[in-house]
Design a protein around this motif. Structure first.
Motif, PDB file in Angstrom:
ATOM      1  N   UNK A  86       0.893  -1.228  -0.012  1.00  0.00           N
ATOM      2  CA  UNK A  86       0.005   0.065   0.233  1.00  0.00           C
ATOM      3  C   UNK A  86       1.074   1.195  -0.034  1.00  0.00           C
ATOM      4  N   UNK A  87       0.064   2.177   0.092  1.00  0.00           N
ATOM      5  CA  UNK A  87       1.022   3.425  -0.248  1.00  0.00           C
ATOM      6  C   UNK A  87       1.303   3.964   1.269  1.00  0.00           C
ATOM      7  N   UNK A  88       2.778   4.011   1.487  1.00  0.00           N
ATOM      8  CA  UNK A  88       2.976   4.283   2.955  1.00  0.00           C
ATOM      9  C   UNK A  88       2.723   5.699   3.625  1.00  0.00           C
ATOM     10  N   UNK A  89       2.395   6.493   2.742  1.00  0.00           N
ATOM     11  CA  UNK A  89       1.990   7.895   3.238  1.00  0.00           C
ATOM     12  C   UNK A  89       0.486   7.962   3.459  1.00  0.00           C
ATOM     13  N   UNK A  90      -0.121   7.202   3.091  1.00  0.00           N
ATOM     14  CA  UNK A  90      -1.686   7.206   2.925  1.00  0.00           C
ATOM     15  C   UNK A  90      -1.894   6.536   4.358  1.00  0.00           C
ATOM     16  N   UNK A  91      -3.173   6.843   4.913  1.00  0.00           N
ATOM     17  CA  UNK A  91      -3.566   6.338   6.137  1.00  0.00           C
ATOM     18  C   UNK A  91      -4.103   4.716   5.454  1.00  0.00           C
ATOM     19  N   UNK A  92      -4.479   3.919   6.223  1.00  0.00           N
ATOM     20  CA  UNK A  92      -5.231   2.724   6.038  1.00  0.00           C
ATOM     21  C   UNK A  92      -6.556   2.802   5.370  1.00  0.00           C
ATOM     22  N   UNK A  93      -7.055   3.874   5.904  1.00  0.00           N
ATOM     23  CA  UNK A  93      -8.687   4.168   5.355  1.00  0.00           C
ATOM     24  C   UNK A  93      -8.441   4.556   3.930  1.00  0.00           C
ATOM     25  N   UNK A  94      -7.444   5.697   3.721  1.00  0.00           N
ATOM     26  CA  UNK A  94      -7.283   6.124   2.435  1.00  0.00           C
ATOM     27  C   UNK A  94      -7.096   5.268   1.564  1.00  0.00           C
ATOM     28  N   UNK A  95      -5.998   4.144   1.837  1.00  0.00           N
ATOM     29  CA  UNK A  95      -5.756   3.164   0.888  1.00  0.00           C
ATOM     30  C   UNK A  95      -6.864   2.340   0.276  1.00  0.00           C
ATOM     31  N   UNK A  96      -7.630   1.887   1.587  1.00  0.00           N
ATOM     32  CA  UNK A  96      -8.885   1.276   1.197  1.00  0.00           C
ATOM     33  C   UNK A  96      -9.747   1.719   0.480  1.00  0.00           C
ATOM     34  N   UNK A  97     -10.160   3.226   0.773  1.00  0.00           N
ATOM     35  CA  UNK A  97     -11.026   4.004  -0.005  1.00  0.00           C
ATOM     36  C   UNK A  97     -10.753   4.218  -1.529  1.00  0.00           C
ATOM     37  N   UNK A  98      -9.380   4.299  -1.810  1.00  0.00           N
ATOM     38  CA  UNK A  98      -8.923   4.464  -3.271  1.00  0.00           C
ATOM     39  C   UNK A  98      -9.276   2.916  -3.969  1.00  0.00           C
ATOM     40  N   UNK A  99      -9.019   2.061  -3.469  1.00  0.00           N
ATOM     41  CA  UNK A  99      -9.474   0.810  -3.984  1.00  0.00           C
ATOM     42  C   UNK A  99     -10.840   0.437  -4.282  1.00  0.00           C
ATOM     43  N   UNK A 100     -11.441   0.903  -3.122  1.00  0.00           N
ATOM     44  CA  UNK A 100     -13.023   0.700  -3.145  1.00  0.00           C
ATOM     45  C   UNK A 100     -13.664   1.430  -4.216  1.00  0.00           C
TER      46      UNK A 100
END
Lengths: 322, 332
Positions: free
Chosen positions: A94-108
Motif C-alpha cells: 500500500x501507499x505508506x504515506x496514506x492512512x489505512x482508510x485512504x488506501x482502502x477508499x481508493x481501492x473501493x
C-alpha cells in the motif's frame, strides 16, 4: 462448464537472469482447485507458488500453458472475473504515506464500491480504531490485516492469500485462520499459499504440493496424510508377526521389539491377519503422519529427482539453462 | 471516469504533489515581487541622490581640470598642445545624473521572453516532477500491483493516471500563468505603462501554449517513470538529456544542431517561431556595390509548426513506449 474455480494446464514460466541464464520458475503445472472450501498451496521457498499466483492474477505473463478462473480463460478475460477475486500477493503493498482508510477508499472507489464498504472491511479485521494512522506506522500484523480487509472490499467468491499470517501475533493468526475457515464454510473458495504446514493441515480441506515449479501431489488433506498411515505393532513374536503381515500385503519393518507397519488399509486388517496367524497383539498404536512429513518426503524426493506417489510427476529440480 | 476520479483523489492526497503544486504558486509570486521591485519607478530621493553625486563628481572634475590647466607639465601635456583641450579629455566634466539611474522601467512586451519564460520554465520543471513522483511512488511502494488486482485493464490504469496528471497540471499552469499576467497587467497599469493589445495577444498565446507545455511535461515525466519504474532513473535520464545530451549533440554536429535541441524547439513553440544562430551563411559575403560587402547573419528561423511537431513526436514516442511497456511487462 467446469466446477473448478482455478485450473492451469501445462503452465510454464521462465525468467532470464541478468547473467543471461534462463531460470525455470514453473514447469508444466496442472493445478485444479474445486469450488468451495479452503485449498492449501504448499511448497518450499522458490518452488513457484507466488509466481503461479501472480500469473493467475495477471501480474506476470506465463511463458506457456493455459489458465482458467471460474472457467474463464485468463489473462485474456481477467477483467471479467477479477471482481469476484480477492487476493494478497506476497507482502501487503500500500501507499505508506496514506492512512489505512485512504488506501482502502481508493481501492473501493476504483471498483465502484461505496465508502461504507471500507468501514465494514476495517471492522472485520479489527482495524477500525487505527484506520486514520498512516500505513507506514502500522506493524506487520496490521499491514497484513489491512491487506485482508482490501480483499474483502469485493465480497469475493475466490480468495487467494499468499502467506496471510506472516508477522501476526498468535491471537491475530488465530483470528485470520478462523476468518479463512469461516469464509470457506460460507462457500468462498480460498487458495491459501503457506509455508506453515500445520496451518494448512488445520485450515485446509484440500491441498496441492509443488516443488521446483512442478506439482508433486494434490488431493484432500486427509488423503494426502492418510496414504502413508503408520502403525506401531507390539507382539510377543515380532519375526513371525512380520512374516504374517508381509504375507498379508503390508509393508513392515522392525524397530527393536516392535514392528512398524505402513499400510493404506484400516487397522482391523492388521489385527485380523495376526489373529489368523495365531498371534495376539499387545499394542497397536496408529502413528498418524502429518502433512509436514508428507511435504518433506515429497519435496525431498523432488529435490533428489524422484517422482512421488499421489499423482506426482517426475521432477528434476530447478533447472537453469544457459 | 470512475478511475479518473480515483486518480485525481490519489494525486490530491499525495503530500509531495501538494508541496510541488504549492511551489507552482509560491515561487512565481516571489518572482513577481522581484519583478515589481526590480522595475519600480525611480523615486525623488533617488534622483536627488544621483544629482548630488553628479554635483560632487563635477566639482572634483572641475578642480582637477583647473589644476591641469594651471600646471600642464604635471599632467605631461605635450608641448604645443592646448592644455584646455587635452585636460578636458583627461579629467572629464559635465556628468548627467541620469547616468546613475540605471533601473529599467517595466516593459510588459519584453517580459514575455523574460520573466514570462522563466515562469513557464519553472512550471514545466515542477509539473514534470509532479508526474514523476506520482508514478514513482506507485512503483516504489509496490502499490501498483495492488491497484491492478482491482483494475486489471492496464491501458485504462495508465490512461486514467496520465489524464489525472495532465488535467491537474494544465489547470494549475493555466491558472498560475493567468494570475501572473493579471498581476503584471495590474502592475503596469499602476505605473501607466500598459502594452499594446497586440503585445497582450502575443502574451496570451504564449501563456496558453506554456500551459500546454507544462501539462505535457507532467505527462512526459509520468510516462518516463512508468517506463523506468523509478523516480531516480527518470530524473537521471532527464538530467542527462537536458545537460549532457544537448552539449554532446552540439559539440558533434556544430551550431546547425541547435535546430534539433529541445530548448530551441520549446522556444519556437512558445513564441510562435524563434530565430537562432546556426552559423549558416555567415561566411558568405556578397559585393553590394561601392566597394561594400554584405555577409550573412548566421541566423535561422524555426517555425511554430516545426517546434510543435518536434515536441509532439518526442511526447508521442515516450507515451507509446511507456504504455506498451506497462501492458507487456510483469508487475512486481
Amino acid at each position: 462448464m467446469s466446477d473448478l474455480v482455478i485450473e492451469t494446464h501445462g503452465l510454464n514460466k521462465t525468467f532470464r537472469t541478468r547473467q543471461g541464464a534462463v531460470r525455470v520458475a514453473v514447469r508444466d503445472l496442472d493445478l485444479a482447485v474445486p469450488g468451495g472450501g479452503v485449498h492449501g498451496f504448499l511448497g518450499p521457498n522458490g518452488s513457484g507458488k507466488t509466481t503461479t499466483i501472480r500469473m493467475l492474477l495477471g501480474l506476470s505473463r506465463p511463458t506457456g500453458g493455459t489458465m482458467r478462473l471460474f472457467g474463464t480463460e485468463v489473462p485474456r478475460h481477467l477483467p471479467d472475473v477479477m471482481p469476484r477475486i480477492g487476493a494478497v500477493v506476497e507482502s501487503p503493498k500500500f501507499s505508506p504515506m496514506f492512512t489505512g482508510r485512504q488506501n482502502l477508499l481508493l481501492l473501493a472507489r476504483s471498483i465502484g464500491e461505496p465508502d461504507a464498504r471500507v468501514d465494514e472491511a476495517l471492522e472485520t479485521v479489527s482495524l477500525s480504531g487505527r484506520d486514520g494512522d498512516r500505513y507506514k506506522a502500522y506493524s506487520l500484523g496490521m499491514k497484513q490485516r489491512l491487506a485482508i480487509a482490501a480483499t474483502l472490499l469485493k465480497q469475493p467468491q475466490l480468495l487467494i492469500l499468499d502467506e496471510p499470517t506472516n508477522g501476526l501475533d498468535p491471537a491475530g493468526i488465530r483470528e485470520i485462520r478462523e476468518t479463512i475457515r469461516d469464509l470457506g464454510a460460507r462457500g468462498v473458495t480460498v487458495l491459501l499459499s503457506s509455508h506453515i504446514l500445520a496451518e494448512v493441515q488445520q485450515v485446509c480441506d484440500s491441498a496441492t504440493i509443488i516443488g521446483h515449479g512442478r506439482m508433486l501431489a494434490s488431493g484432500r488433506v486427509e488423503d494426502l496424510i492418510g496414504s502413508s498411515t503408520t502403525y506401531r505393532v507390539g507382539v510377543a513374536e515380532p519375526d513371525e508377526a512380520g512374516r504374517v503381515l508381509r504375507a498379508a500385503g503390508h509393508v513392515v519393518r522392525r524397530e527393536g521389539a516392535v514392528l512398524v507397519v505402513d499400510t493404506p488399509e484400516p487397522p482391523d486388517r492388521i489385527t485380523r491377519a495376526l489373529a489368523e496367524g495365531g498371534i495376539y497383539l499387545s499394542e497397536l498404536v496408529p502413528v498418524r503422519a502429518d502433512l509436514e512429513s508428507v511435504f518433506l518426503e515429497l519435496t525431498e524426493e523432488s529435490t533428489l529427482g524422484h517422482g512421488a506417489d499421489l499423482g506426482a510427476r517426475p521432477a528434476t529440480g530447478a533447472e537453469e539453462v544457459r | 471516469m470512475r478511475l479518473l476520479t480515483v486518480e485525481l483523489t490519489r494525486l490530491r492526497w499525495r503530500r509531495a504533489v501538494v508541496v510541488l503544486l504549492a511551489c507552482c504558486v509560491v515561487i512565481p509570486a516571489l518572482l513577481l515581487l522581484g519583478l515589481a521591485w526590480g522595475t519600480r519607478p525611480v523615486s525623488g530621493s533617488e534622483i536627488q541622490q544621483a544629482k548630488d553625486m553628479v554635483a560632487e563628481n563635477n566639482r572634483a572634475n572641475q578642480e582637477a581640470y583647473d589644476d591641469c590647466v594651471a600646471h600642464p607639465d604635471d599632467f605631461d601635456i605635450p608641448p604645443g598642445e592646448d592644455p584646455a583641450v587635452i585636460c578636458k579629455q583627461y579629467t572629464g566634466v559635465d556628468e548627467d545624473y541620469r547616468w546613475y539611474l540605471t533601473r529599467q522601467p517595466l516593459d510588459v512586451a519584453a517580459e514575455r521572453e523574460g520573466t514570462g519564460l522563466a515562469v513557464i520554465s519553472l512550471l514545466s520543471a515542477l509539473t514534470m516532477l509532479i508526474g514523476t513522483t506520482f508514478a514513482g511512488h506507485d512503483w516504489n511502494s509496490g502499490s501498483m500491483s495492488n491497484q491492478l488486482l482491482f483494475e486489471p485493464r492496464r491501458r485504462r490504469v495508465w490512461l486514467a493516471k496520465a489524464a489525472a496528471v495532465f488535467a491537474t497540471c494544465l489547470v494549475v499552469s493555466a491558472a498560475v500563468l493567468a494570475l501572473w499576467w493579471g498581476a503584471v497587467w495590474l502592475l503596469a497599469g499602476s505605473r501607466d505603462l500598459q502594452a499594446s493589445s497586440h503585445a497582450w495577444g502575443r502574451i496570451a498565446a504564449s501563456a496558453g501554449r506554456g500551459s500546454l507545455l507544462a501539462a505535457g511535461a507532467a505527462v512526459a515525466g509520468y510516462a518516463l517513470t512508468m517506463l523506468f519504474r523509478s523516480t531516480v532513473a527518470t530524473l537521471g535520464v532527464m538530467f542527462a538529456v537536458a545537460v549532457a545530451g544537448q552539449a554532446v549533440f552540439v559539440a558533434v554536429l556544430g551550431d546547425a544542431a541547435l535546430r534539433w535541441v529541445l530548448p530551441t524547439n520549446i522556444g519556437a513553440f512558445l513564441f510562435n517561431g524563434i530565430d537562432y544562430y546556426d552559423g549558416s551563411g555567415s561566411d558568405q559575403c556578397v559585393d553590394v556595390g561601392n566597394g561594400a560587402v554584405e555577409c550573412g547573419t548566421g541566423m535561422a528561423h524555426l517555425s511554430l509548426a516545426f517546434g510543435s511537431t518536434y515536441l509532439l513526436v518526442l511526447f508521442g514516442v515516450a507515451a507509446a513506449l511507456s504504455l506498451w511497456s506497462f501492458q507487456r511487462r510483469d508487475v512486481p
